[in-house]
Scaffold this motif. Structure first.
Motif, PDB file in Angstrom:
ATOM      1  N   VAL A 286       0.849  -1.206   0.000  1.00 14.01           N
ATOM      2  CA  VAL A 286       0.000   0.000   0.000  1.00 14.01           C
ATOM      3  C   VAL A 286       0.882   1.253   0.000  1.00 14.01           C
ATOM      4  CG1 VAL A 286      -1.708   1.307   1.308  1.00 14.01           C
ATOM      5  CG2 VAL A 286      -1.909  -1.162   1.169  1.00 14.01           C
ATOM      6  N   ILE A 287       1.907   1.253   0.851  1.00 15.75           N
ATOM      7  CA  ILE A 287       2.831   2.395   0.941  1.00 15.75           C
ATOM      8  C   ILE A 287       3.488   2.632  -0.429  1.00 15.75           C
ATOM      9  CG2 ILE A 287       4.825   3.354   2.191  1.00 15.75           C
ATOM     10  CD1 ILE A 287       2.991   2.583   4.317  1.00 15.75           C
ATOM     11  N   ARG A 288       3.868   1.527  -1.085  1.00 14.67           N
ATOM     12  CA  ARG A 288       4.544   1.639  -2.378  1.00 14.67           C
ATOM     13  C   ARG A 288       3.635   2.291  -3.407  1.00 14.67           C
ATOM     14  NH1 ARG A 288       6.071  -3.929  -4.936  1.00 14.67           N
ATOM     15  NH2 ARG A 288       3.826  -3.951  -5.218  1.00 14.67           N
ATOM     16  N   GLU A 289       2.381   1.881  -3.422  1.00 18.49           N
ATOM     17  CA  GLU A 289       1.438   2.473  -4.386  1.00 18.49           C
ATOM     18  C   GLU A 289       1.213   3.956  -4.096  1.00 18.49           C
ATOM     19  OE1 GLU A 289      -0.845  -1.711  -5.255  1.00 18.49           O
ATOM     20  OE2 GLU A 289      -1.775  -0.274  -3.910  1.00 18.49           O
ATOM     21  N   VAL A 290       1.116   4.286  -2.812  1.00 24.27           N
ATOM     22  CA  VAL A 290       0.924   5.684  -2.428  1.00 24.27           C
ATOM     23  C   VAL A 290       2.164   6.507  -2.826  1.00 24.27           C
ATOM     24  CG1 VAL A 290       0.750   7.233  -0.441  1.00 24.27           C
ATOM     25  CG2 VAL A 290      -0.711   5.228  -0.573  1.00 24.27           C
ATOM     26  N   MET A 291       3.358   5.949  -2.567  1.00 28.27           N
ATOM     27  CA  MET A 291       4.600   6.659  -2.903  1.00 28.27           C
ATOM     28  C   MET A 291       4.740   6.830  -4.408  1.00 28.27           C
ATOM     29  SD  MET A 291       7.361   5.027  -0.275  1.00 28.27           S
ATOM     30  CE  MET A 291       8.758   5.980  -0.797  1.00 28.27           C
ATOM     31  N   TYR A 292       4.383   5.791  -5.136  1.00 28.99           N
ATOM     32  CA  TYR A 292       4.478   5.856  -6.594  1.00 28.99           C
ATOM     33  C   TYR A 292       3.553   6.946  -7.130  1.00 28.99           C
ATOM     34  CZ  TYR A 292       4.052   4.505 -11.483  1.00 28.99           C
ATOM     35  OH  TYR A 292       4.039   4.524 -12.842  1.00 28.99           O
ATOM     36  N   THR A 293       2.307   6.955  -6.620  1.00 33.84           N
ATOM     37  CA  THR A 293       1.326   7.950  -7.059  1.00 33.84           C
ATOM     38  C   THR A 293       1.815   9.364  -6.741  1.00 33.84           C
ATOM     39  OG1 THR A 293      -0.384   6.337  -6.559  1.00 33.84           O
ATOM     40  CG2 THR A 293      -1.112   8.577  -6.952  1.00 33.84           C
ATOM     41  N   ALA A 294       2.325   9.550  -5.514  1.00 37.28           N
ATOM     42  CA  ALA A 294       2.831  10.866  -5.120  1.00 37.28           C
ATOM     43  C   ALA A 294       4.006  11.270  -6.006  1.00 37.28           C
ATOM     44  CB  ALA A 294       3.247  10.842  -3.656  1.00 37.28           C
ATOM     45  N   GLY A 295       4.844  10.307  -6.337  1.00 37.24           N
ATOM     46  CA  GLY A 295       5.988  10.573  -7.205  1.00 37.24           C
ATOM     47  C   GLY A 295       5.546  11.047  -8.578  1.00 37.24           C
ATOM     48  N   GLN A 296       4.495  10.438  -9.095  1.00 38.94           N
ATOM     49  CA  GLN A 296       3.969  10.838 -10.404  1.00 38.94           C
ATOM     50  C   GLN A 296       3.357  12.235 -10.345  1.00 38.94           C
ATOM     51  OE1 GLN A 296       4.205   8.936 -13.318  1.00 38.94           O
ATOM     52  NE2 GLN A 296       5.577   7.819 -11.983  1.00 38.94           N
ATOM     53  N   ALA A 297       2.830  12.610  -9.166  1.00 41.75           N
ATOM     54  CA  ALA A 297       2.184  13.918  -9.010  1.00 41.75           C
ATOM     55  C   ALA A 297       3.179  14.968  -8.516  1.00 41.75           C
ATOM     56  CB  ALA A 297       1.007  13.791  -8.053  1.00 41.75           C
ATOM     57  N   LYS A 298       4.444  14.837  -8.905  1.00 38.66           N
ATOM     58  CA  LYS A 298       5.504  15.818  -8.642  1.00 38.66           C
ATOM     59  C   LYS A 298       5.988  15.866  -7.195  1.00 38.66           C
ATOM     60  CE  LYS A 298       3.694  18.844 -12.239  1.00 38.66           C
ATOM     61  NZ  LYS A 298       3.179  20.165 -12.553  1.00 38.66           N
ATOM     62  N   PHE A 299       5.551  14.945  -6.353  1.00 35.96           N
ATOM     63  CA  PHE A 299       6.057  14.938  -4.981  1.00 35.96           C
ATOM     64  C   PHE A 299       7.136  13.857  -4.866  1.00 35.96           C
ATOM     65  CE2 PHE A 299       1.871  16.840  -4.394  1.00 35.96           C
ATOM     66  CZ  PHE A 299       2.179  17.894  -3.562  1.00 35.96           C
ATOM     67  N   GLY A 300       8.368  14.287  -4.753  1.00 40.82           N
ATOM     68  CA  GLY A 300       9.465  13.318  -4.741  1.00 40.82           C
ATOM     69  C   GLY A 300      10.204  13.231  -3.422  1.00 40.82           C
ATOM     70  N   GLU A 301       9.975  14.216  -2.537  1.00 39.49           N
ATOM     71  CA  GLU A 301      10.683  14.198  -1.244  1.00 39.49           C
ATOM     72  C   GLU A 301       9.730  13.735  -0.164  1.00 39.49           C
ATOM     73  OE1 GLU A 301      13.060  17.381   0.442  1.00 39.49           O
ATOM     74  OE2 GLU A 301      13.606  17.934  -1.592  1.00 39.49           O
ATOM     75  N   PHE A 302       9.901  12.504   0.266  1.00 40.56           N
ATOM     76  CA  PHE A 302       8.997  11.950   1.269  1.00 40.56           C
ATOM     77  C   PHE A 302       9.522  12.202   2.665  1.00 40.56           C
ATOM     78  CE2 PHE A 302       8.371   9.522  -2.566  1.00 40.56           C
ATOM     79  CZ  PHE A 302       7.008   9.600  -2.702  1.00 40.56           C
ATOM     80  N   LYS A 303       8.619  12.576   3.524  1.00 43.33           N
ATOM     81  CA  LYS A 303       8.981  12.733   4.933  1.00 43.33           C
ATOM     82  C   LYS A 303       8.031  11.881   5.748  1.00 43.33           C
ATOM     83  CE  LYS A 303      11.060  17.181   4.183  1.00 43.33           C
ATOM     84  NZ  LYS A 303      12.405  16.657   4.402  1.00 43.33           N
ATOM     85  N   PHE A 304       8.541  10.778   6.257  1.00 43.40           N
ATOM     86  CA  PHE A 304       7.709   9.873   7.052  1.00 43.40           C
ATOM     87  C   PHE A 304       7.591  10.420   8.461  1.00 43.40           C
ATOM     88  CE2 PHE A 304       9.525   7.088   3.775  1.00 43.40           C
ATOM     89  CZ  PHE A 304       8.363   6.542   3.274  1.00 43.40           C
ATOM     90  N   VAL A 305       6.350  10.675   8.860  1.00 42.91           N
ATOM     91  CA  VAL A 305       6.134  11.218  10.205  1.00 42.91           C
ATOM     92  C   VAL A 305       6.151  10.072  11.218  1.00 42.91           C
ATOM     93  CG1 VAL A 305       4.544  12.490  11.675  1.00 42.91           C
ATOM     94  CG2 VAL A 305       4.779  13.112   9.280  1.00 42.91           C
ATOM     95  N   VAL A 306       6.967  10.239  12.256  1.00 42.75           N
ATOM     96  CA  VAL A 306       7.062   9.226  13.307  1.00 42.75           C
ATOM     97  C   VAL A 306       6.967   9.912  14.665  1.00 42.75           C
ATOM     98  CG1 VAL A 306       8.423   7.546  12.022  1.00 42.75           C
ATOM     99  CG2 VAL A 306       9.579   9.390  13.217  1.00 42.75           C
ATOM    100  N   ILE A 307       6.694   9.133  15.681  1.00 42.21           N
ATOM    101  CA  ILE A 307       6.682   9.669  17.042  1.00 42.21           C
ATOM    102  C   ILE A 307       8.080   9.491  17.617  1.00 42.21           C
ATOM    103  CG2 ILE A 307       5.769   9.334  19.376  1.00 42.21           C
ATOM    104  CD1 ILE A 307       3.137   8.496  18.063  1.00 42.21           C
ATOM    105  N   GLN A 308       8.610  10.583  18.138  1.00 41.93           N
ATOM    106  CA  GLN A 308       9.941  10.502  18.728  1.00 41.93           C
ATOM    107  C   GLN A 308       9.894   9.662  19.984  1.00 41.93           C
ATOM    108  OE1 GLN A 308      12.355  13.871  19.827  1.00 41.93           O
ATOM    109  NE2 GLN A 308      11.881  14.830  17.873  1.00 41.93           N
ATOM    110  N   GLY A 309      10.829   8.770  20.089  1.00 41.90           N
ATOM    111  CA  GLY A 309      10.853   7.962  21.315  1.00 41.90           C
ATOM    112  C   GLY A 309      12.078   7.096  21.341  1.00 41.90           C
ATOM    113  N   GLY A 310      12.608   6.862  22.514  1.00 37.73           N
ATOM    114  CA  GLY A 310      13.760   5.981  22.659  1.00 37.73           C
ATOM    115  C   GLY A 310      15.032   6.626  22.167  1.00 37.73           C
ATOM    116  N   GLU A 311      16.119   6.016  22.534  1.00 33.88           N
ATOM    117  CA  GLU A 311      17.436   6.546  22.169  1.00 33.88           C
ATOM    118  C   GLU A 311      18.027   5.747  21.020  1.00 33.88           C
ATOM    119  OE1 GLU A 311      19.450   9.224  23.347  1.00 33.88           O
ATOM    120  OE2 GLU A 311      17.395   9.743  23.815  1.00 33.88           O
ATOM    121  N   GLY A 312      17.149   5.118  20.288  1.00 36.19           N
ATOM    122  CA  GLY A 312      17.655   4.300  19.206  1.00 36.19           C
ATOM    123  C   GLY A 312      18.021   2.934  19.745  1.00 36.19           C
TER     124      GLY A 312
END
Lengths: 178, 179
Positions: free
Chosen positions: A151-177
């Motif tokens: 699903v993510i791949r299809e969404v990314m592909y579609t966004a890429g076709q619609a001129k959006f090429g820089e993806f920023k995945f929103v995550v919740i900050q937590g932990g020290e890695g």
């Protein structure tokens, strides 16, 4: 007895609000500390659980694409719904984009909406001429952590076709890695 | 007016302050954010940062590090890292994952051995000629949950032993279409 009673000063009915003030001051300081002026907000629900990550980069304002387990939203406006079907092999429920909503990998409705957004942003940046506001094709992706990559791949592909090429995945900050 | 007894201080009128605070609290409660957000940058392979031209072809090919995520574990691929990843002559699906899951079949995201992946990437980064390398290509299978992707990106970003920019491993993630 009766004499004494008469001499007692009238009892004041005033409430002592000093302790309440103390409490309020503490709450006020705490709330001021957690006061947020961030550009984006996540509204968690049963269908949207954003993953936790050790990433530290703060988010910046951009087109906000939300992919929950029940549908896709662009800037909080629903675009299309997702369907849940049992997997052929395991029988587990799998979320996917309905077949009639996509052409190959591309999700038609999402493409139209995103292209609209991209063109509007381009027009706006051309009019203002500001370098800060230049359209860079940045898009914020809020996805549920249980969504399959297909699903993510299809969404990314579609966004890429619609001129959006820089993806920023929103995550919740937590932990020290790790 | 009655004469005040000495030593008895007049009480401050706190009611207006109370009013103010009572109004401020609901407003701040609404605007409060109790979780802090962050973003992970990524690009599509087709429009990702250009790979450096092959100046010293054959002699010293670029690393082109890629991590395949399957339902068995991680498979790490790249040029000149065969010793670290323990690559065998076998190619394709027979070879099995470089880092298998801790539980057979990877039923949960926790089963993916990200600690081991991180340790391996630290070793790869330490190889001569790899200090400038910052790109990693992720190739997940279609069924892999999004959470595993985020965990993999976390594992490939930082060396936990070193803080700041020195500890950066491969922060530029490119997500490829996969199989």
């Amino acid at each position: 007895m009766g004499k004494k009673k008469g001499r007692r000063p009238p009892v004041s009915g005033e409430l002592s609000i000093t302790s309440m003030m103390d409490m309020m001051t503490i709450i006020l300081v705490f709330l001021l500390k957690s006061y947020s002026t961030e550009d984006i907000s996540v509204k968690p629900s049963d269908d949207l659980e954003v993953p936790i990550s050790s990433a530290k980069k703060p988010p910046r304002l951009a087109v906000n694409l939300i992919v929950t387990r029940s549908g896709i939203l662009v800037d909080s406006v629903p675009v299309l719904g997702l369907e849940r079907v049992p997997d052929e092999e395991t029988g587990e429920e799998v979320v996917r984009v309905p077949d009639d909503e996509k052409k190959g990998q591309m999700i038609s409705k999402l493409y139209d909406r995103l292209l609209e957004k991209a063109e509007y942003a381009e027009e706006l940046s051309a009019k203002t001429g500001a370098e800060d506001g230049e359209f860079k094709g940045q898009i914020l992706l809020q996805c549920d952590r249980r969504l399959p990559f297909s699903v993510i791949r299809e969404v990314m592909y579609t966004a890429g076709q619609a001129k959006f090429g820089e993806f920023k995945f929103v995550v919740i900050q937590g932990g020290e890695g790790l | 007016m009655a004469k005040k007894r000495l030593g008895e201080a007049e009480e401050l009128n706190l009611v207006p302050i109370m009013n103010l605070v009572t109004i401020l609290i609901p407003f701040l409660l609404m605007a409060a954010q109790f979780i802090s957000l962050a973003v992970i940058d990524s690009t599509l392979p087709a429009i990702g940062p250009p790979q450096p031209a092959d100046q010293q072809e054959d002699e010293d090919p670029p690393l082109s590090l890629s991590i395949l995520i399957t339902d068995e574990g991680f498979t790490v691929k790249g040029n000149g890292i065969d010793d670290i990843v323990g690559a065998t002559e076998e190619e394709g699906e027979d070879a099995g994952p470089t880092i298998p899951c801790t539980v057979q079949g990877c039923p949960t995201p926790d089963a993916y051995n990200t600690e081991e992946l991180n340790r391996m990437l630290v070793e790869i980064k330490a190889l001569p000629g790899n200090d400038e390398e910052e790109n990693v290509i992720l190739v997940p299978e279609p069924k892999i949950p999004y959470e595993v992707l985020v965990l993999t990106m976390d594992a490939s970003r930082n060396d936990p032993a070193r803080k700041g920019d020195e500890g950066l491993l491969f922060p530029f993630v490119v997500i490829a279409g996969g199989a």
